[in-house]
Design a protein around this motif. Structure first.
Motif, PDB file in Angstrom:
ATOM      1  N   ALA A  67       0.834  -1.206   0.000  1.00 39.30           N
ATOM      2  CA  ALA A  67       0.000   0.000   0.000  1.00 39.30           C
ATOM      3  C   ALA A  67       0.872   1.261   0.000  1.00 39.30           C
ATOM      4  O   ALA A  67       0.574   2.233  -0.698  1.00 39.30           O
ATOM      5  CB  ALA A  67      -0.925  -0.005   1.210  1.00 39.30           C
ATOM      6  N   LYS A  68       1.981   1.252   0.755  1.00 35.42           N
ATOM      7  CA  LYS A  68       2.897   2.403   0.757  1.00 35.42           C
ATOM      8  C   LYS A  68       3.491   2.618  -0.622  1.00 35.42           C
ATOM      9  O   LYS A  68       3.587   3.742  -1.107  1.00 35.42           O
ATOM     10  CB  LYS A  68       4.013   2.184   1.774  1.00 35.42           C
ATOM     11  CG  LYS A  68       3.607   2.407   3.207  1.00 35.42           C
ATOM     12  CD  LYS A  68       4.786   2.217   4.121  1.00 35.42           C
ATOM     13  CE  LYS A  68       4.374   2.296   5.561  1.00 35.42           C
ATOM     14  NZ  LYS A  68       5.498   2.048   6.482  1.00 35.42           N
ATOM     15  N   LEU A  69       3.909   1.538  -1.269  1.00 35.88           N
ATOM     16  CA  LEU A  69       4.481   1.649  -2.618  1.00 35.88           C
ATOM     17  C   LEU A  69       3.457   2.179  -3.616  1.00 35.88           C
ATOM     18  O   LEU A  69       3.771   3.006  -4.476  1.00 35.88           O
ATOM     19  CB  LEU A  69       5.028   0.299  -3.068  1.00 35.88           C
ATOM     20  CG  LEU A  69       6.231  -0.230  -2.305  1.00 35.88           C
ATOM     21  CD1 LEU A  69       6.572  -1.656  -2.757  1.00 35.88           C
ATOM     22  CD2 LEU A  69       7.422   0.687  -2.460  1.00 35.88           C
ATOM     23  N   ASP A  70       2.215   1.710  -3.507  1.00 27.57           N
ATOM     24  CA  ASP A  70       1.152   2.180  -4.396  1.00 27.57           C
ATOM     25  C   ASP A  70       0.899   3.672  -4.213  1.00 27.57           C
ATOM     26  O   ASP A  70       0.673   4.386  -5.175  1.00 27.57           O
ATOM     27  CB  ASP A  70      -0.131   1.395  -4.164  1.00 27.57           C
ATOM     28  CG  ASP A  70      -0.031  -0.058  -4.623  1.00 27.57           C
ATOM     29  OD1 ASP A  70       0.931  -0.389  -5.349  1.00 27.57           O
ATOM     30  OD2 ASP A  70      -0.909  -0.857  -4.235  1.00 27.57           O
ATOM     31  N   LEU A  71       0.933   4.154  -2.971  1.00 24.57           N
ATOM     32  CA  LEU A  71       0.713   5.571  -2.702  1.00 24.57           C
ATOM     33  C   LEU A  71       1.857   6.427  -3.249  1.00 24.57           C
ATOM     34  O   LEU A  71       1.641   7.503  -3.779  1.00 24.57           O
ATOM     35  CB  LEU A  71       0.554   5.814  -1.199  1.00 24.57           C
ATOM     36  CG  LEU A  71      -0.790   5.415  -0.598  1.00 24.57           C
ATOM     37  CD1 LEU A  71      -0.750   5.574   0.908  1.00 24.57           C
ATOM     38  CD2 LEU A  71      -1.900   6.267  -1.187  1.00 24.57           C
ATOM     39  N   GLN A  72       3.079   5.935  -3.108  1.00 30.67           N
ATOM     40  CA  GLN A  72       4.237   6.690  -3.589  1.00 30.67           C
ATOM     41  C   GLN A  72       4.269   6.744  -5.113  1.00 30.67           C
ATOM     42  O   GLN A  72       4.665   7.735  -5.693  1.00 30.67           O
ATOM     43  CB  GLN A  72       5.527   6.082  -3.061  1.00 30.67           C
ATOM     44  CG  GLN A  72       5.688   6.263  -1.566  1.00 30.67           C
ATOM     45  CD  GLN A  72       6.880   5.490  -1.010  1.00 30.67           C
ATOM     46  OE1 GLN A  72       7.516   4.728  -1.725  1.00 30.67           O
ATOM     47  NE2 GLN A  72       7.154   5.692   0.262  1.00 30.67           N
ATOM     48  N   ALA A  73       3.820   5.662  -5.772  1.00 35.65           N
ATOM     49  CA  ALA A  73       3.834   5.592  -7.235  1.00 35.65           C
ATOM     50  C   ALA A  73       2.730   6.455  -7.837  1.00 35.65           C
ATOM     51  O   ALA A  73       2.864   6.965  -8.947  1.00 35.65           O
ATOM     52  CB  ALA A  73       3.682   4.157  -7.706  1.00 35.65           C
ATOM     53  N   GLY A  74       1.621   6.613  -7.127  1.00 30.94           N
ATOM     54  CA  GLY A  74       0.451   7.305  -7.669  1.00 30.94           C
ATOM     55  C   GLY A  74       0.465   8.727  -7.431  1.00 30.94           C
ATOM     56  O   GLY A  74       0.690   9.696  -7.904  1.00 30.94           O
TER      57      GLY A  74
END
Length: 74
Positions: A67-74
């Motif tokens: 979820a952290k990676l998804d937030l940083q990518a988006g």
């Protein structure tokens, strides 16, 4: 009765009377037959992503890192 006053079952009350400050003193309570002794204010426990969770016949896993990676990518 003022417009900002709360009412429970026809009885007006103010929130200042019913909001104690969170305490770091342990409080004993029971949840679903299990006894706990924890303070009202405490830090959340770290997430164990290897833990398998079951809810209504479905299996879930914590995906906090994803979820952290998804937030940083988006």
């Amino acid at each position: 009765m003022t417009t900002g006053q709360l009412v429970y079952r026809g009885v007006p009350y103010g929130t200042h009377q019913h909001q104690p400050l969170p305490s770091v003193e342990p409080v004993e309570h029971v949840y679903r037959g299990v006894h706990y002794r924890m303070p009202l204010k405490h830090e959340p426990l770290p997430v164990d992503e290897s833990l398998e969770l079951h809810y209504r016949g479905h299996v879930y896993h914590h995906r906090q890192q994803q979820a952290k990676l998804d937030l940083q990518a988006g």
